[in-house]
Motif scaffolding. Sequence first.
Motif, PDB file in Angstrom:
ATOM      1  N   GLY A   1       0.485  65.484-141.521  1.00 38.64           N
ATOM      2  CA  GLY A   1       0.803  64.403-142.452  1.00 38.64           C
ATOM      3  C   GLY A   1       2.264  64.412-142.841  1.00 38.64           C
ATOM      4  O   GLY A   1       2.993  65.382-142.621  1.00 38.64           O
ATOM      5  N   GLY A   2       2.693  63.327-143.448  1.00 33.60           N
ATOM      6  CA  GLY A   2       4.055  63.240-143.962  1.00 33.60           C
ATOM      7  C   GLY A   2       5.061  62.632-143.007  1.00 33.60           C
ATOM      8  O   GLY A   2       6.194  62.361-143.403  1.00 33.60           O
ATOM      9  N   ALA A   3       4.685  62.402-141.759  1.00 31.77           N
ATOM     10  CA  ALA A   3       5.625  61.822-140.802  1.00 31.77           C
ATOM     11  C   ALA A   3       5.565  60.299-140.851  1.00 31.77           C
ATOM     12  O   ALA A   3       4.486  59.717-141.012  1.00 31.77           O
ATOM     13  CB  ALA A   3       5.315  62.302-139.387  1.00 31.77           C
ATOM     14  N   GLU A   4       6.721  59.672-140.706  1.00 32.16           N
ATOM     15  CA  GLU A   4       6.765  58.212-140.669  1.00 32.16           C
ATOM     16  C   GLU A   4       5.978  57.668-139.471  1.00 32.16           C
ATOM     17  O   GLU A   4       5.352  56.616-139.542  1.00 32.16           O
ATOM     18  CB  GLU A   4       8.217  57.727-140.613  1.00 32.16           C
ATOM     19  N   ILE A   5       6.047  58.373-138.364  1.00 31.27           N
ATOM     20  CA  ILE A   5       5.284  58.017-137.164  1.00 31.27           C
ATOM     21  C   ILE A   5       4.472  59.251-136.798  1.00 31.27           C
ATOM     22  O   ILE A   5       4.976  60.187-136.171  1.00 31.27           O
ATOM     23  CB  ILE A   5       6.206  57.600-135.998  1.00 31.27           C
ATOM     24  N   GLY A   6       3.227  59.266-137.222  1.00 30.28           N
ATOM     25  CA  GLY A   6       2.393  60.440-137.049  1.00 30.28           C
ATOM     26  C   GLY A   6       1.669  60.473-135.717  1.00 30.28           C
ATOM     27  O   GLY A   6       1.744  59.543-134.914  1.00 30.28           O
ATOM     28  N   PRO A   7       0.944  61.558-135.446  1.00 31.56           N
ATOM     29  CA  PRO A   7       0.238  61.709-134.171  1.00 31.56           C
ATOM     30  C   PRO A   7      -0.707  60.557-133.845  1.00 31.56           C
ATOM     31  O   PRO A   7      -0.794  60.132-132.688  1.00 31.56           O
ATOM     32  CB  PRO A   7      -0.527  63.025-134.358  1.00 31.56           C
ATOM     33  N   ASN A   8      -1.441  60.063-134.847  1.00 31.08           N
ATOM     34  CA  ASN A   8      -2.373  58.966-134.584  1.00 31.08           C
ATOM     35  C   ASN A   8      -1.640  57.700-134.161  1.00 31.08           C
ATOM     36  O   ASN A   8      -2.113  56.956-133.285  1.00 31.08           O
ATOM     37  CB  ASN A   8      -3.240  58.696-135.812  1.00 31.08           C
ATOM     38  N   ALA A   9      -0.463  57.456-134.774  1.00 31.61           N
ATOM     39  CA  ALA A   9       0.331  56.286-134.390  1.00 31.61           C
ATOM     40  C   ALA A   9       0.877  56.441-132.977  1.00 31.61           C
ATOM     41  O   ALA A   9       0.952  55.472-132.215  1.00 31.61           O
ATOM     42  CB  ALA A   9       1.476  56.081-135.377  1.00 31.61           C
ATOM     43  N   VAL A  10       1.253  57.665-132.610  1.00 35.08           N
ATOM     44  CA  VAL A  10       1.743  57.919-131.247  1.00 35.08           C
ATOM     45  C   VAL A  10       0.624  57.679-130.242  1.00 35.08           C
ATOM     46  O   VAL A  10       0.818  57.016-129.218  1.00 35.08           O
ATOM     47  CB  VAL A  10       2.288  59.352-131.133  1.00 35.08           C
ATOM     48  N   ALA A  11      -0.561  58.203-130.539  1.00 30.12           N
ATOM     49  CA  ALA A  11      -1.701  58.001-129.638  1.00 30.12           C
ATOM     50  C   ALA A  11      -2.056  56.522-129.521  1.00 30.12           C
ATOM     51  O   ALA A  11      -2.341  56.023-128.420  1.00 30.12           O
ATOM     52  CB  ALA A  11      -2.893  58.797-130.133  1.00 30.12           C
ATOM     53  N   ALA A  12      -2.023  55.816-130.647  1.00 32.85           N
ATOM     54  CA  ALA A  12      -2.337  54.386-130.624  1.00 32.85           C
ATOM     55  C   ALA A  12      -1.326  53.619-129.780  1.00 32.85           C
ATOM     56  O   ALA A  12      -1.682  52.682-129.055  1.00 32.85           O
ATOM     57  CB  ALA A  12      -2.378  53.836-132.040  1.00 32.85           C
ATOM     58  N   ALA A  13      -0.061  54.018-129.870  1.00 29.32           N
ATOM     59  CA  ALA A  13       0.966  53.355-129.074  1.00 29.32           C
ATOM     60  C   ALA A  13       0.745  53.587-127.585  1.00 29.32           C
ATOM     61  O   ALA A  13       1.173  52.781-126.753  1.00 29.32           O
ATOM     62  CB  ALA A  13       2.349  53.847-129.490  1.00 29.32           C
ATOM     63  N   ALA A  14       0.070  54.681-127.249  1.00 28.73           N
ATOM     64  CA  ALA A  14      -0.280  54.960-125.859  1.00 28.73           C
ATOM     65  C   ALA A  14      -1.580  54.284-125.452  1.00 28.73           C
ATOM     66  O   ALA A  14      -2.056  54.474-124.335  1.00 28.73           O
ATOM     67  CB  ALA A  14      -0.384  56.464-125.634  1.00 28.73           C
ATOM     68  N   GLY A  15      -2.178  53.503-126.375  1.00 29.89           N
ATOM     69  CA  GLY A  15      -3.421  52.802-126.092  1.00 29.89           C
ATOM     70  C   GLY A  15      -4.640  53.688-126.147  1.00 29.89           C
ATOM     71  O   GLY A  15      -5.638  53.425-125.458  1.00 29.89           O
ATOM     72  N   SER A  16      -4.580  54.738-126.984  1.00 28.68           N
ATOM     73  CA  SER A  16      -5.687  55.696-127.024  1.00 28.68           C
ATOM     74  C   SER A  16      -5.812  56.266-128.431  1.00 28.68           C
ATOM     75  O   SER A  16      -5.266  55.730-129.392  1.00 28.68           O
ATOM     76  CB  SER A  16      -5.431  56.814-125.997  1.00 28.68           C
ATOM     77  N   THR A  17      -6.559  57.339-128.548  1.00 31.86           N
ATOM     78  CA  THR A  17      -6.691  58.088-129.791  1.00 31.86           C
ATOM     79  C   THR A  17      -6.433  59.557-129.487  1.00 31.86           C
ATOM     80  O   THR A  17      -6.502  59.992-128.332  1.00 31.86           O
ATOM     81  CB  THR A  17      -8.108  57.951-130.378  1.00 31.86           C
ATOM     82  N   ILE A  18      -6.130  60.321-130.523  1.00 37.34           N
ATOM     83  CA  ILE A  18      -5.913  61.752-130.327  1.00 37.34           C
ATOM     84  C   ILE A  18      -7.150  62.402-129.711  1.00 37.34           C
ATOM     85  O   ILE A  18      -7.048  63.229-128.787  1.00 37.34           O
ATOM     86  CB  ILE A  18      -5.550  62.441-131.654  1.00 37.34           C
ATOM     87  N   ALA A  19      -8.346  62.023-130.186  1.00 36.33           N
ATOM     88  CA  ALA A  19      -9.572  62.616-129.656  1.00 36.33           C
ATOM     89  C   ALA A  19      -9.731  62.325-128.164  1.00 36.33           C
ATOM     90  O   ALA A  19     -10.072  63.221-127.374  1.00 36.33           O
ATOM     91  CB  ALA A  19     -10.784  62.090-130.426  1.00 36.33           C
ATOM     92  N   ASP A  20      -9.461  61.087-127.766  1.00 39.78           N
ATOM     93  CA  ASP A  20      -9.602  60.737-126.357  1.00 39.78           C
ATOM     94  C   ASP A  20      -8.530  61.413-125.497  1.00 39.78           C
ATOM     95  O   ASP A  20      -8.787  61.806-124.350  1.00 39.78           O
ATOM     96  CB  ASP A  20      -9.532  59.226-126.178  1.00 39.78           C
ATOM     97  N   ILE A  21      -7.349  61.547-126.057  1.00 38.41           N
ATOM     98  CA  ILE A  21      -6.280  62.220-125.311  1.00 38.41           C
ATOM     99  C   ILE A  21      -6.620  63.698-125.119  1.00 38.41           C
ATOM    100  O   ILE A  21      -6.476  64.251-124.020  1.00 38.41           O
ATOM    101  CB  ILE A  21      -4.929  62.040-126.022  1.00 38.41           C
TER     102      ILE A  21
END
Length: 419
Positions: free
Chosen positions: A55-75
């Motif tokens: 937490g605390g990041a302007e662009i967090g892991p979930n946003a990065v995964a979403a930008a890749a068209g996926s989710t952290i769980a699926d990745i």
Amino acid sequence: MREDADTMGDLSRKNVMLIITQDTKQEEARFVREHLEGAGVNVVHLDPSVRRDVGGAEIGPNAVAAAAGSTIADILALGHEGQIHEMMIAGSIRAAHEFAAHTPIHGILSVGGSMGTALAGALMQSFPYGLPKLIVSTMASGFTKPYMGVRDIAMMNAVTDIAGINTISRDVYRNAALAMAGMAKGYDGLPVSGRPLVLMTTLGTTEPTTRAIRQALESDGCEVMVFHSSGVGGPTLDAIAAERDVALVLDLSVTEIIDHMFGGLADGGPVRGTVGMARGIPTIWAPGNADFIIGGPIDAAQAQFPGKRYHKHNPHLTAVRTDLADLERIGDRLAAMMGEAKGPVAFFTPLGGFSSHDSAQGHLYDPSLPPPFAEHMRKAMPQNAQFHAIGAHFNDPSFAQAIIAHARSLLGQPAMVAA
């Protein structure tokens, strides 16, 4: 994303994108962020963590995964670290550009090991020249080319592993933060000049002619970028030719093509020199430095290229003399490349020598070679290419003037008005 342009704090301050994975480097991320903000810049933290979202990041892991068209769980379900890493690289690049589309970025700083450096390097390479880019990495003391590519990326050796704050890493991270803050504050993001852009290759051994050409075309109002053909310069020229509006390419040093053919140290890769011609950019070729292959230390060069003539340039580099058979192979390669050109192309060859090494004052002089090479090129030249054999040495003023005259004709007028 945690914040946008409306919640970034002081909008008069410059914005630095910070790339650190907090799942393994939370302490370092907090330390670097504090020093960036203390130096007077806003921080946009892009966190490509996959183990957990701190937490605390302007662009967090979930946003990065979403930008890749996926989710952290699926990745994570891919179950292969290389594939996971590729997805997070793709997501990071897209997320960074989506953010930069509405909030200006004035610099990018990353801290990481091999995986973080690979991600940050790919992301930084997708941003334009001029934007400050700095990587603090455990990989900075070794082979850095894959991370830097042909972009203006600076790398700082982390010295210690990126594992907590100690008396060395504290100074490294603080210095990196202060350096980036200073660069970001000074970044003006000025657009390209608008003048006709000319790209040219050279080495020090052909510098008198390339300097004369550069000065003449600059006096005509062109912007001339010169690239050292030592293995990276030519590919950088090609990258710029692929993405910018280029008026003319002057490929006057063929070292990187020769070294690719013969196994020299300045190998520019299999497509070196073809990019601009494929786009239809007018191109002038000359066989600058065709008289030698770049080998390593003298003993290694003699073992790799037996039976040749050698010039020990320095303890690390040896110029290995090419013979007529070598030159004819080089000429055939250049002729084949020019045959694929989609725009105007010309070849100028000197009859008096190819570089300062191949001169009466040089160490590899052989005046018997340029004339038969010129005759071979005359016969090998494709129909779409002009051929010019000049009775001069490469570094003679008359050779430079011949190229200047043809360059001006390709640029559309004998002397352009300075911008």
